[in-house]
Write an enzyme that holds these catalytic residues in place. Sequence first.
Site, PDB file in Angstrom:
ATOM      1  N   SER A 134       0.848  -1.192   0.000  1.00  0.00           N
ATOM      2  CA  SER A 134       0.000   0.000   0.000  1.00  0.00           C
ATOM      3  C   SER A 134       0.882   1.240   0.000  1.00  0.00           C
ATOM      4  O   SER A 134       2.046   1.186   0.424  1.00  0.00           O
ATOM      5  CB  SER A 134      -0.887   0.011   1.251  1.00  0.00           C
ATOM      6  OG  SER A 134      -1.581   1.228   1.389  1.00  0.00           O
ATOM      7  N   TYR A 147      -2.376  -0.842  10.398  1.00  0.00           N
ATOM      8  CA  TYR A 147      -2.377  -1.258   8.987  1.00  0.00           C
ATOM      9  C   TYR A 147      -1.128  -0.732   8.285  1.00  0.00           C
ATOM     10  O   TYR A 147      -0.431  -1.468   7.573  1.00  0.00           O
ATOM     11  CB  TYR A 147      -3.632  -0.733   8.310  1.00  0.00           C
ATOM     12  CG  TYR A 147      -3.690  -0.924   6.823  1.00  0.00           C
ATOM     13  CD1 TYR A 147      -4.074  -2.142   6.266  1.00  0.00           C
ATOM     14  CD2 TYR A 147      -3.371   0.120   5.952  1.00  0.00           C
ATOM     15  CE1 TYR A 147      -4.133  -2.324   4.886  1.00  0.00           C
ATOM     16  CE2 TYR A 147      -3.429  -0.044   4.582  1.00  0.00           C
ATOM     17  CZ  TYR A 147      -3.808  -1.269   4.054  1.00  0.00           C
ATOM     18  OH  TYR A 147      -3.871  -1.434   2.682  1.00  0.00           O
TER      19      TYR A 147
END
Length: 244
Positions: A134, A147
């Site tokens: 990401s 995350y």
Amino acid sequence: MSRVLLITGGAGGIGAAVAHRFAATGGRVVVADIDETAGQEVASAVGGLFVRTDVSSEDDNRRAVETALWKFGGLDLVHLNAGTGGAGGAGDDFDLSRYRRTLAVNLDGTMFGLRAALPALAATGGGAVIVTASLAGLGPASFDPVYSATKHAIIGLVRSLAPAWTEARVTINAICPGFVDTRMISGLRPLISSGGLAVATPDEVAHAVEQLAASGATGEAWTVQAGTPPTPFTFPAIDLTRAG
């Protein structure tokens, strides 16, 4: 000869888009996911095979790879795409169960997937592994720090393992999308709207996966944002072997 592709987290979003893109060019697809109903639907739609897989289980990862080898006689590309978030930060927003699940899926799932895939690819002449990381793994993400931490770790793992597998003709890379139109961003819609942030389609990410798999690169992290070509991220050069 058509390529054989295994996708974890293949029942929806990015994984499903990758399955459809590779199947459209003759690829044989194994969809691995914990969601049996959606996973079966994707596998049926692309003429592939579904294997129920909880990526936090090392046995499940091994079984998915073994099933691909048994069914199709080989394996060319493994896309370790399964991921989750929502564990919050280190304050009142911290959720212990979500924290443990996020680490189990994102970190354990990546390591277990690599442990299953790398020897199999090497034994069958080589291939590619692409891990979904990401943009939150390349910079801070205050909306979900846990995350973000797992995605930073995934990128470090990919870059650190890649050189060791070069002689086995196995490439290992990370794809780093920004916001993508999937269920994972459902809770972030107000933030995205208020900030006027661009949201990519799952197929834009699938296109980047296809390009990265064919590039021959290894140890790289490619960014993917809406309307922008996928781009290798440039890391600063750091010599970890220097003393003092």
